[in-house]
Design an enzyme around this catalytic site. Structure first.
Site, PDB file in Angstrom:
ATOM      1  CG  HIS A  87      30.408  55.219  50.077  1.00 51.58           C
ATOM      2  ND1 HIS A  87      30.751  55.219  51.410  1.00 51.58           N
ATOM      3  CD2 HIS A  87      31.491  55.678  49.406  1.00 51.58           C
ATOM      4  CE1 HIS A  87      31.997  55.643  51.544  1.00 51.58           C
ATOM      5  NE2 HIS A  87      32.468  55.939  50.350  1.00 51.58           N
ATOM      6  N   GLY A  88      25.581  55.401  49.630  1.00 48.94           N
ATOM      7  CA  GLY A  88      24.332  55.135  48.923  1.00 48.94           C
ATOM      8  C   GLY A  88      23.983  56.164  47.861  1.00 48.94           C
TER       9      GLY A  88
END
Length: 191
Positions: free
Chosen positions: A120-121
């Site tokens: 999800h970075g």
């Protein structure tokens, strides 16, 4: 390989394996890794989350560990770092709302410094506006977000353990890709 100084941006409920394993890999080969989080001082910690793949439609989430913060966020000077690591988990959801975090991401992107971003970075990449035209991987649910931001979705070829390299940017879909993700990040750090 010459020792490099790496910044890792984390927040509460960062994915445990995506923070701890890269930290240990980078330290093992001699790099200095500073971990930082908004509103956190050196000596404090963030709480991690463990995401697992147990056969449901998406990952499960469990409480992880306390992950040490080694540098006060207000003292982070991006010019002092050779590379950036952005783990996934829940923390990118709120880190993307911090303008200073986004300025740090832009510094690395604009300077073509090595960046390793997983799971999800990439929320931070889209929020910072630095992903247009870049080939990327991420957790599959981020595909629409990345494409709306102009990224080129590079579908993971072997499940969640693949990696995508586009110039200075190394992305991966989740912690099963940690070996490939860190191998490629280390390769571009040496260039």
């Amino acid at each position: 390989m010459a020792s490099k100084r790496i910044l890792m941006l984390v927040g509460d409920f960062v994915e445990d394996y995506e923070a701890m394993v890269p930290l240990q890999i980078l330290q093992m080969v001699g790099h200095q890794v500073d971990t930082a989080s908004p509103d956190k001082e050196a000596g404090s910690h963030v709480v991690t989350a463990i995401h697992d793949f147990e056969g449901q439609q998406t990952y499960s989430e469990k409480r992880g560990h306390n992950f040490a913060i080694t540098v006060s966020f207000d003292e982070v000077t991006p010019d002092n770092y050779d590379g950036l690591v952005i783990p996934g988990g829940r923390s990118p959801e709120f880190l993307q709302l911090n303008e200073r975090v986004l300025d740090i991401v832009r510094h690395f992107a604009d300077g073509a410094k090595p960046m390793a971003v997983t799971c999800h970075g990439p929320y931070l990449l889209t929020a910072a506006g630095v992903v247009s035209g870049k080939r990327c991987q991420a957790y599959p649910s981020l595909r629409p977000e990345l494409e709306r931001a102009g990224a080129i979705w590079d579908p993971p070829s072997t499940g969640l353990d693949s990696v995508c390299v586009d110039g200075n940017l190394v992305t991966a879909p989740a912690w099963p890709a940690n070996p490939a993700w860190m191998r490629e990040f280390l390769r571009i750090l040496e260039q």
